[in-house]
Design a protein around this motif. Structure first.
Motif, mmCIF file in Angstrom:
data_model
loop_
_atom_site.group_PDB
_atom_site.id
_atom_site.type_symbol
_atom_site.label_atom_id
_atom_site.label_comp_id
_atom_site.label_asym_id
_atom_site.label_seq_id
_atom_site.Cartn_x
_atom_site.Cartn_y
_atom_site.Cartn_z
ATOM 1 N N ARG A 118 4.882 -7.677 -8.521
ATOM 2 C CA ARG A 118 5.248 -6.594 -7.604
ATOM 3 C C ARG A 118 6.764 -6.338 -7.559
ATOM 4 O O ARG A 118 7.529 -7.176 -7.134
ATOM 5 C CB ARG A 118 4.701 -6.889 -6.191
ATOM 6 N N GLU A 119 7.163 -5.143 -7.969
ATOM 7 C CA GLU A 119 8.584 -4.782 -7.935
ATOM 8 C C GLU A 119 9.013 -4.531 -6.490
ATOM 9 O O GLU A 119 10.202 -4.493 -6.173
ATOM 10 C CB GLU A 119 8.828 -3.549 -8.809
ATOM 11 N N HIS A 120 8.009 -4.376 -5.620
ATOM 12 C CA HIS A 120 8.270 -4.223 -4.188
ATOM 13 C C HIS A 120 9.145 -5.363 -3.670
ATOM 14 O O HIS A 120 9.883 -5.182 -2.706
ATOM 15 C CB HIS A 120 6.948 -4.193 -3.415
ATOM 16 N N SER A 163 1.504 1.614 -9.609
ATOM 17 C CA SER A 163 1.725 2.813 -10.429
ATOM 18 C C SER A 163 2.256 4.042 -9.701
ATOM 19 O O SER A 163 2.861 4.897 -10.345
ATOM 20 C CB SER A 163 0.426 3.187 -11.162
ATOM 21 N N PRO A 164 2.048 4.199 -8.369
ATOM 22 C CA PRO A 164 2.434 5.481 -7.764
ATOM 23 C C PRO A 164 3.914 5.822 -7.943
ATOM 24 O O PRO A 164 4.257 6.967 -8.251
ATOM 25 C CB PRO A 164 2.076 5.331 -6.286
ATOM 26 N N GLN A 165 4.786 4.806 -7.794
ATOM 27 C CA GLN A 165 6.224 5.066 -7.921
ATOM 28 C C GLN A 165 6.593 5.381 -9.359
ATOM 29 O O GLN A 165 7.588 6.076 -9.612
ATOM 30 C CB GLN A 165 7.018 3.846 -7.420
ATOM 31 N N LYS A 170 0.827 -1.213 0.000
ATOM 32 C CA LYS A 170 0.000 0.000 0.000
ATOM 33 C C LYS A 170 0.855 1.253 0.000
ATOM 34 O O LYS A 170 0.342 2.354 -0.167
ATOM 35 C CB LYS A 170 -0.903 0.009 1.238
ATOM 36 N N SER A 171 2.148 1.093 0.196
ATOM 37 C CA SER A 171 3.038 2.246 0.205
ATOM 38 C C SER A 171 3.111 2.863 -1.187
ATOM 39 O O SER A 171 3.052 2.165 -2.190
ATOM 40 C CB SER A 171 4.433 1.797 0.629
ATOM 41 N N VAL A 172 3.240 4.186 -1.242
ATOM 42 C CA VAL A 172 3.411 4.850 -2.539
ATOM 43 C C VAL A 172 4.885 5.170 -2.774
ATOM 44 O O VAL A 172 5.243 5.894 -3.690
ATOM 45 C CB VAL A 172 2.533 6.119 -2.663
ATOM 46 N N LYS A 173 5.757 4.606 -1.924
ATOM 47 C CA LYS A 173 7.200 4.862 -2.030
ATOM 48 C C LYS A 173 7.947 3.615 -2.514
ATOM 49 O O LYS A 173 7.402 2.526 -2.523
ATOM 50 C CB LYS A 173 7.746 5.267 -0.665
ATOM 51 N N ASP A 229 -11.490 2.515 5.054
ATOM 52 C CA ASP A 229 -11.120 2.705 6.460
ATOM 53 C C ASP A 229 -9.606 2.773 6.657
ATOM 54 O O ASP A 229 -9.107 3.528 7.476
ATOM 55 C CB ASP A 229 -11.662 1.550 7.320
ATOM 56 N N ASP A 230 -8.898 1.941 5.920
ATOM 57 C CA ASP A 230 -7.444 1.849 6.083
ATOM 58 C C ASP A 230 -6.792 3.111 5.502
ATOM 59 O O ASP A 230 -6.837 3.337 4.295
ATOM 60 C CB ASP A 230 -6.967 0.580 5.352
ATOM 61 N N PRO A 231 -6.180 3.923 6.364
ATOM 62 C CA PRO A 231 -5.653 5.204 5.871
ATOM 63 C C PRO A 231 -4.548 5.053 4.825
ATOM 64 O O PRO A 231 -4.424 5.875 3.924
ATOM 65 C CB PRO A 231 -5.104 5.883 7.138
ATOM 66 N N VAL A 232 -3.760 3.986 4.945
ATOM 67 C CA VAL A 232 -2.653 3.794 3.985
ATOM 68 C C VAL A 232 -3.213 3.425 2.610
ATOM 69 O O VAL A 232 -2.770 3.940 1.575
ATOM 70 C CB VAL A 232 -1.672 2.705 4.482
ATOM 71 N N ALA A 233 -4.209 2.555 2.611
ATOM 72 C CA ALA A 233 -4.851 2.154 1.357
ATOM 73 C C ALA A 233 -5.556 3.344 0.714
ATOM 74 O O ALA A 233 -5.531 3.530 -0.503
ATOM 75 C CB ALA A 233 -5.849 1.033 1.626
#
Lengths: 212, 476
Positions: free
Chosen positions: A92-94, B38-40, A31-34, B81-85
């Protein structure tokens, strides 16, 4: 991307076939955007006793003491020794980010899943293919040596053991070039922008529905 | 001209330039995007000051993280609900806005699992190269397209250049000859294939699925088969174009119309392997011998017919494999020799990009109709693949069948296939799941996943344990 030329490091043996990317980095951390910070949760389910969540202090979690990453002799390890089909499953590249963030620079295995293999090169993580027999032999050597280190020489395409034995490995010329020089391949591709435009012009005539 | 395989044709039509060592720049026609991978990539573009090469090649949708309960939907990201998601979905929305990318937002009826909505919208067309930062992109190969999953670095690369740096894969043909028995579905076919060639059997190959049993499948069944090519190690699976393909696409929102449609259909006729094309490897399966399949271990290759018993690690001579079986049995809480149809389940999940389309839901509903979920089942849920699939199912009254039987009828998303949202297994819980991966912890840490077809999953919900649906058909 960090250049990869010669690397010497402690080898960590992970004696399992078909290690999937869900095992390398479980979904809750995606879920990280980093791109950074995945090292402490590498192999999370095998490393810790209770499932973790993003944002928690992982240094306080109870460890599975037997798991290789938690054994004193493998601390500071930077070369992962694995079995066949390493990195299968999710794209996932994670998974690669977790391995590099932990400190791994190289993996040695008899085979890899395609997407993981690709992703590794994009992040300066060198996935080396050695035969099952050689991998087996290294697993045995590690078992009977206190601190087992290997040297990887990418230019020469060689893995060198503590006794001076040398195993050669194959790598695509283009990938080797990018790894040795730490090149960003988007920049390389954009050198061919005219070719891409020419392709598009021709293709638009043949198959206009692809550009709608 | 040398005879070509379907893959050869797709490859050749997309090579922009090729180096001496075989490394090529391959042009990408369709790029599907979701919130997790996609974010990265967007951030990479921003940091390098790059723009999208062709924004209209991209279609984006949030699917992995979205909640599937009604009370959490209908108010945009506010229901997460999940703030990270929530941040991740909001990041996708913002990126799509900033870069002018078409996105189906959470409340759009067209929202759903990326591999369901692409074809549903006609955004996946024959002859295309399709990529997505998701390994199940192989699904789109069902349309005679070259489709495969990529990592986030490659997502960024395609965004910036419309190309991928690729080396050509080898050609594999998997022919499923003859007809399947009643009760045997596309899911059973592909699980049987994975059982046959193994989870790394397709590594380095593009697989073309062919043969009478494949041609007999609907386009939705073909998507199920191609979806799991990656579980056999092949990044791309594909099926030749025929009338079934063309009939499915006609009239969909992104599909060509008028004269362009006619021209496209003509071009698509060539998207088949030439008769004398050579494959590096050919595998043949007898369709009639395939039974309903159930996975018993922690890799999709650990699969057996419903009539089988759990294998014994002592029977395996290869030490690495024997250890693998032993570890899988311990994780799964199973004993060698146990009959598969004797295994009780705790939860049932019908959904995922493998099996959440309308035909899957109809198959499951047929089994559920007039029955009740068994008492030992803690949760049985049906998660449609898209808002449009859900709507269609409700038009047909399928939601009522499920609800009356004691199933939960949910909102669309990836849900318990990978348990990024609230839908998951607790440690030790056993699940009959129509998804694609039975890896350790995939559906929740300590969760035990058995992959099956939608009908087999519904039957497990009704009976509380796995059961051969062919015997149910005879009773009825």
């Amino acid at each position: 991307m960090e250049k990869f030329t010669v690397h010497k490091g402690i080898v960590v043996p992970l004696d399992r076939a078909n290690v999937d990317t869900d095992a390398i980095i479980p979904k809750q951390y995606l879920k990280s955007v980093k791109k950074s910070g995945f090292g402490p949760t590498l192999f999370d389910d095998w490393r810790y006793k209770v499932a973790g969540e993003p944002g928690m202090d992982h240094s306080k979690r109870e460890l599975h003491k037997d798991f290789v990453l938690n054994q004193a002799r493998y601390q500071g390890g930077s070369i992962l020794l694995a079995r066949e089909n390493f990195g299968c499953g999710s794209s996932r590249e994670h998974a690669v980010w977790a391995l590099t963030d932990y400190g791994f620079r190289t993996i040695i295995a008899p085979s890899y899943a395609d997407i993981f293999f690709n992703n590794s090169f994009k992040n300066g993580l060198l996935p080396i293919v050695l035969s099952e027999q050689i991998v087996d032999a290294i697993f045995s050597e590690i078992a009977s040596t206190d601190t087992y280190e290997l040297t990887i020489d990418l230019e020469k395409q060689e893995v060198i053991t503590p006794t001076g034995e040398v195993f050669s490995f194959e790598i695509d010329a283009f990938r080797k070039h990018c790894m040795l020089n730490g090149l960003d391949d988007i920049g390389l591709t954009l050198q061919y922008a005219d070719d891409i435009r020419a392709y598009e012009e021709k293709r638009k005539q043949e198959a206009p529905w692809l550009f709608a | 001209m040398a005879a070509k395989t379907l893959y050869d044709k797709l490859w050749d039509a997309h090579v922009v330039r090729e180096e001496e060592d075989g490394t090529a720049l391959l042009y990408i026609d369709r790029h599907l995007v979701h919130e997790v991978t996609s974010p990265q990539a967007f951030e990479g573009l921003r940091l390098a000051g790059r723009s999208l090469w062709r924004a209209n090649s991209i279609l984006a949708v949030p699917d992995h993280n979205v909640p599937t309960t009604k009370q959490h939907r209908g108010n945009g990201t506010a229901g997460i609900d999940d703030p990270v998601a929530k941040v991740q979905v909001e990041t996708l929305n913002k990126n799509c806005e900033d870069f002018n990318v078409k996105e189906f937002l959470m409340d759009d009826i067209r929202q759903g699992i990326v591999h369901v909505i692409g074809p549903e919208q006609g955004a996946t067309l024959p002859g295309m190269t399709v990529v997505c930062g998701d390994s199940h992109t192989s699904t789109h190969g069902a349309f005679g397209a070259l489709a495969h999953g990529i990592g986030t670095s490659e997502v960024e690369h395609v965004m910036a250049t419309q190309c991928l740096i690729q080396s050509k894969m080898k050609n594999m043909l998997i022919s499923v000859d003859g007809k399947v028995q009643a009760g045997v579905t596309a899911k059973d076919i592909v699980l049987a294939i994975i059982g046959e060639i193994g989870t790394a059997g397709g590594t380095g190959y593009a697989i073309e699925f062919a043969g009478e049993a494949i041609r007999d499948l609907s386009i939705e069944g073909r998507m199920t088969v191609c979806n799991m090519a990656i579980e056999a190690g092949a990044r791309a699976g594909m099926i030749a174009v025929d009338q079934t393909t063309i009939d499915y696409i006609k009239g969909r929102p992104f599909a060509p119309t008028g004269e362009t449609w006619d021209k496209a259909v003509e071009a698509w006729q060539d998207l088949v392997s030439d008769d004398d094309a050579e494959f590096d490897l050919v595998v043949r399966l007898d369709a009639a011998k395939i039974e309903p399949q159930v996975t018993w271990g922690t890799s999709p290759e650990m699969v057996l017919p419903i009539s089988a018993t759990i294998p014994n690690p002592a029977d395996e001579t290869d030490a690495v494999k024997s250890n693998g079986i032993q570890a899988a049995l311990e994780y799964m809480g199973l004993k060698a020799g146990e009959a598969i149809d004797n295994i009780n389940v705790d939860k049932v999940f019908i959904g995922s990009c493998t099996n959440s389309r309308i035909e899957d839901i109809r198959e499951a509903a047929k089994i559920a109709q007039g029955n009740k979920v068994a008492k030992n089942i803690k949760l049985a849920m049906v998660v449609p693949g898209s808002g449009l699939v859900k709507h269609q199912a409700e038009e047909e009254g399928l939601d009522k069948i499920f609800i009356d039987a004691g199933f939960e009828w949910r909102e669309p998303g990836c849900s318990m296939c990978l348990a990024m949202n609230a839908d998951r297994l607790e440690p030790g819980e056993r699940c009959a799941s129509t998804s694609n991966r039975n890896f350790e912890g995939r559906q929740g840490q300590g969760g035990r996943t058995h992959l099956v077809s939608p009908a087999m999953a519904a039957a497990a919900a009704i009976h509380g344990h796995f059961i051969d649906i062919r015997t149910l058909a005879k009773e009825a």
